[in-house]
Design a protein around this motif. Structure first.
Motif, short mmCIF file in Angstrom:
data_model
loop_
_atom_site.label_atom_id
_atom_site.label_comp_id
_atom_site.label_asym_id
_atom_site.label_seq_id
_atom_site.Cartn_x
_atom_site.Cartn_y
_atom_site.Cartn_z
N SER A 51 0.86 -1.19 0.00
CA SER A 51 0.00 0.00 0.00
C SER A 51 0.89 1.23 0.00
O SER A 51 2.04 1.19 0.42
CB SER A 51 -0.95 0.00 1.20
OG SER A 51 -0.21 0.08 2.40
N ASN A 52 0.33 2.33 -0.51
CA ASN A 52 1.05 3.60 -0.45
C ASN A 52 0.08 4.75 -0.40
O ASN A 52 -1.11 4.61 -0.73
CB ASN A 52 2.07 3.75 -1.60
CG ASN A 52 1.44 4.11 -2.93
OD1 ASN A 52 0.43 4.79 -3.01
ND2 ASN A 52 2.06 3.66 -4.01
N GLU A 53 0.59 5.89 -0.02
CA GLU A 53 -0.12 7.17 -0.06
C GLU A 53 0.89 8.21 -0.50
O GLU A 53 2.06 8.16 -0.12
CB GLU A 53 -0.68 7.55 1.30
CG GLU A 53 -1.81 6.67 1.77
CD GLU A 53 -2.40 7.13 3.09
OE1 GLU A 53 -1.90 8.11 3.68
OE2 GLU A 53 -3.38 6.51 3.52
N LYS A 69 -3.18 0.05 -3.41
CA LYS A 69 -3.19 -1.20 -2.65
C LYS A 69 -3.06 -2.34 -3.64
O LYS A 69 -3.54 -2.25 -4.77
CB LYS A 69 -4.48 -1.35 -1.85
CG LYS A 69 -4.64 -0.30 -0.76
CD LYS A 69 -5.79 -0.64 0.15
CE LYS A 69 -6.01 0.42 1.20
NZ LYS A 69 -4.92 0.69 2.07
N GLY A 70 -2.40 -3.39 -3.20
CA GLY A 70 -2.29 -4.54 -4.09
C GLY A 70 -1.41 -5.63 -3.53
O GLY A 70 -1.06 -5.63 -2.34
N ILE A 71 -1.07 -6.56 -4.42
CA ILE A 71 -0.24 -7.70 -4.05
C ILE A 71 0.97 -7.80 -4.96
O ILE A 71 0.92 -7.37 -6.12
CB ILE A 71 -1.03 -9.03 -4.10
CG1 ILE A 71 -1.55 -9.28 -5.52
CG2 ILE A 71 -2.15 -9.04 -3.08
CD1 ILE A 71 -1.98 -10.70 -5.77
N CYS A 85 -4.44 1.72 -8.10
CA CYS A 85 -4.18 3.04 -7.53
C CYS A 85 -5.33 3.99 -7.87
O CYS A 85 -5.83 3.99 -9.00
CB CYS A 85 -2.88 3.62 -8.08
SG CYS A 85 -1.42 2.69 -7.61
N LYS A 86 -5.69 4.79 -6.89
CA LYS A 86 -6.70 5.83 -7.09
C LYS A 86 -6.00 7.18 -7.04
O LYS A 86 -5.35 7.52 -6.05
CB LYS A 86 -7.77 5.77 -6.01
CG LYS A 86 -8.85 6.83 -6.18
CD LYS A 86 -9.91 6.76 -5.10
CE LYS A 86 -11.01 7.78 -5.33
NZ LYS A 86 -12.00 7.75 -4.25
N TYR A 87 -6.12 7.94 -8.13
CA TYR A 87 -5.58 9.28 -8.24
C TYR A 87 -6.76 10.24 -8.14
O TYR A 87 -7.70 10.14 -8.92
CB TYR A 87 -4.91 9.49 -9.59
CG TYR A 87 -3.64 8.69 -9.81
CD1 TYR A 87 -2.41 9.33 -9.81
CD2 TYR A 87 -3.68 7.32 -10.06
CE1 TYR A 87 -1.24 8.62 -10.04
CE2 TYR A 87 -2.51 6.61 -10.29
CZ TYR A 87 -1.31 7.26 -10.27
OH TYR A 87 -0.15 6.57 -10.50
N PHE A 95 -9.19 8.98 -11.20
CA PHE A 95 -9.08 7.81 -12.06
C PHE A 95 -8.42 6.69 -11.28
O PHE A 95 -7.70 6.91 -10.31
CB PHE A 95 -8.32 8.10 -13.36
CG PHE A 95 -6.86 8.45 -13.21
CD1 PHE A 95 -5.88 7.47 -13.21
CD2 PHE A 95 -6.47 9.77 -13.13
CE1 PHE A 95 -4.54 7.79 -13.10
CE2 PHE A 95 -5.13 10.11 -13.03
CZ PHE A 95 -4.16 9.12 -13.01
N PHE A 96 -8.76 5.48 -11.67
CA PHE A 96 -8.13 4.28 -11.13
C PHE A 96 -7.23 3.70 -12.21
O PHE A 96 -7.65 3.58 -13.37
CB PHE A 96 -9.18 3.24 -10.73
CG PHE A 96 -9.94 3.60 -9.49
CD1 PHE A 96 -9.55 3.10 -8.25
CD2 PHE A 96 -11.04 4.44 -9.55
CE1 PHE A 96 -10.26 3.44 -7.10
CE2 PHE A 96 -11.76 4.77 -8.42
CZ PHE A 96 -11.37 4.27 -7.18
#
Length: 166
Positions: A51-53, A69-71, A85-87, A95-96
């Motif tokens: 995950s990131n922010e 978020k992901g694997i 990712c959601k921007y 956008f995703f």
């Protein structure tokens, strides 16, 4: 002979137009904090949640926040991933993008392909576009990322000059 010359000229004209139709680019940069949770499954296998922010900026003056978020799975030094990712830009449009590692390993620099899979506002014209990016892990759980999308001049103008309905 004239038919062959005509066909050849048409071919070169089409090739010229085709090369110009994707002459524009959108570049995106992101910086932030990332986090991994690692399942060590043996000597040659790892499964990680990621995950990131962070913040993102484009080369056309659009900025906002990003959350991913992901694997990530590493088997015999070969990495695969599925990260969403959601921007979200300042005006609420978002956008995703879905990311898949193409080269590199987790914790190192990676090259990914990504695709716009959902969008609102200015980003709707980017749906289905496939792009490329590069991720670099930094010290203290920081990251930097750069991506680029080759698009038509018309699409670039639509994204750049978008006016949000009142």
């Amino acid at each position: 002979m004239i038919n062959k010359i005509t066909i050849l000229l048409i071919f070169f004209f089409v090739m010229l137009l085709g090369s110009k139709s994707f002459s524009a680019q959108i570049r995106i940069e992101a910086y932030g904090i990332d986090e991994y949770f690692n399942y060590d499954l043996g000597k040659e296998r790892q499964f990680l949640t990621y995950s990131n922010e962070g913040l993102y900026m484009t080369d056309i003056g659009i900025s906002g926040v990003i959350q991913c978020k992901g694997i990530i799975e590493i088997i015999n030094k070969s990495t695969s991933s599925n990260i969403m990712c959601k921007y979200t830009e300042e005006n609420g449009d978002n956008f995703f993008a879905q990311f898949f590692v193409q080269r590199g390993t987790s914790g190192d620099a990676t090259v990914q392909s990504f695709e716009f899979v959902s969008a609102t506002g200015r980003w709707e014209v980017m749906l289905g576009k496939k792009c490329i990016g590069a991720y670099t892990s930094m010290q203290q759980k920081r990251f930097m990322w750069q991506g680029k999308c080759n698009i038509t001049d018309k699409t670039l103008e639509k994204v750049k000059n978008y006016k949000k309905p009142e």
